[in-house]
Write a protein that holds these residues in place. Structure first.
Motif, short mmCIF file in Angstrom:
data_model
loop_
_atom_site.label_atom_id
_atom_site.label_comp_id
_atom_site.label_asym_id
_atom_site.label_seq_id
_atom_site.Cartn_x
_atom_site.Cartn_y
_atom_site.Cartn_z
N ARG A 61 0.82 -1.22 0.00
CA ARG A 61 0.00 0.00 0.00
C ARG A 61 0.85 1.27 0.00
O ARG A 61 0.58 2.21 -0.74
CB ARG A 61 -0.93 0.02 1.21
CG ARG A 61 -2.10 -0.89 1.09
CD ARG A 61 -2.98 -0.74 2.31
NE ARG A 61 -4.19 -1.54 2.15
CZ ARG A 61 -5.06 -1.76 3.11
NH1 ARG A 61 -4.87 -1.23 4.30
NH2 ARG A 61 -6.12 -2.49 2.89
N GLN A 62 1.85 1.30 0.87
CA GLN A 62 2.61 2.54 1.06
C GLN A 62 3.69 2.76 0.02
O GLN A 62 4.02 3.90 -0.28
CB GLN A 62 3.22 2.55 2.46
CG GLN A 62 2.17 2.60 3.55
CD GLN A 62 2.76 2.45 4.94
OE1 GLN A 62 3.91 2.77 5.18
NE2 GLN A 62 1.96 1.95 5.86
N SER A 66 0.82 3.11 -3.88
CA SER A 66 0.65 4.55 -3.71
C SER A 66 0.93 5.30 -5.00
O SER A 66 0.44 6.42 -5.21
CB SER A 66 1.56 5.07 -2.59
OG SER A 66 2.92 4.93 -2.95
N ARG A 69 -2.16 6.39 -7.37
CA ARG A 69 -3.11 7.48 -7.07
C ARG A 69 -2.93 8.61 -8.09
O ARG A 69 -1.83 8.85 -8.60
CB ARG A 69 -2.96 7.97 -5.64
CG ARG A 69 -1.75 8.79 -5.36
CD ARG A 69 -1.70 9.26 -3.89
NE ARG A 69 -0.67 10.22 -3.70
CZ ARG A 69 0.62 9.96 -3.60
NH1 ARG A 69 1.04 8.70 -3.67
NH2 ARG A 69 1.51 10.92 -3.43
N ALA A 72 0.28 11.17 -8.80
CA ALA A 72 1.52 10.74 -8.13
C ALA A 72 2.75 11.03 -8.99
O ALA A 72 3.78 11.47 -8.47
CB ALA A 72 1.44 9.27 -7.79
#
Length: 151
Positions: A61-62, A66, A69, A72
């Motif tokens: 996720r991180q 990420s 998104r 980004a």
């Protein structure tokens, strides 16, 4: 629940059945693709699979996801220039995510190794261990993380 799960569960003592059921539910709530498999491994092999799953999920996720998104890529000047030059945003995103995934894999492999393989044995190493949780017992070493980091 599958028949195989029910059959396996029936082989456990009652207290372990309760723990396995709670653990399976927790894996399912967290979005694990194979909650029964993770649970069976944790119970049968005494591998801290819930801790492993949570570490892998957080890294995905991180670090990896990420980048998907909106916007980004536009925070990176080099990416802005590439996009302005006509590079396909999907191709650039794929490149970034692949690079981040490979980096995360290398870091996890290093953690799993437990030591700098180019240093002598007299130098210190490291270990990642499970701490706390609903069924906290003796600390268990968390290993093999790189094996389960999905592309």
């Amino acid at each position: 629940m599958t028949d195989a799960w029910d059959e396996w569960l029936a082989t456990l003592p009652k207290d372990k059945q309760d723990v396995a059921g709670e653990l399976r539910d927790r894996f399912e709530e967290l979005g694990a693709e194979d909650p029964e498999g993770w649970t069976r491994s944790e119970i049968s092999e005494n591998i801290p699979q819930l801790a492993r799953f949570l570490i892998l999920r957080a890294i995905r996720r991180q670090a990896v996801d990420s980048w998907a998104r909106a916007g980004a890529l536009t925070t990176i000047p080099a990416a802005q220039r590439l996009l302005a030059a006509g590079v396909d945003p999907g191709d650039l995103l794929g490149l970034v995510q692949s690079t981040v995934h490979d980096t995360a894999f290398a870091v996890l492999e290093c953690l799993d190794e437990g030591r700098d393989t180019e240093a002598s044995e007299e130098h210190p190493g490291w270990s990642l261990v499970e701490v706390g949780g609903a069924h906290a017992g003796p600390s268990r070493r968390i290993e093999g993380l790189h094996e389960d980091l999905q592309p």
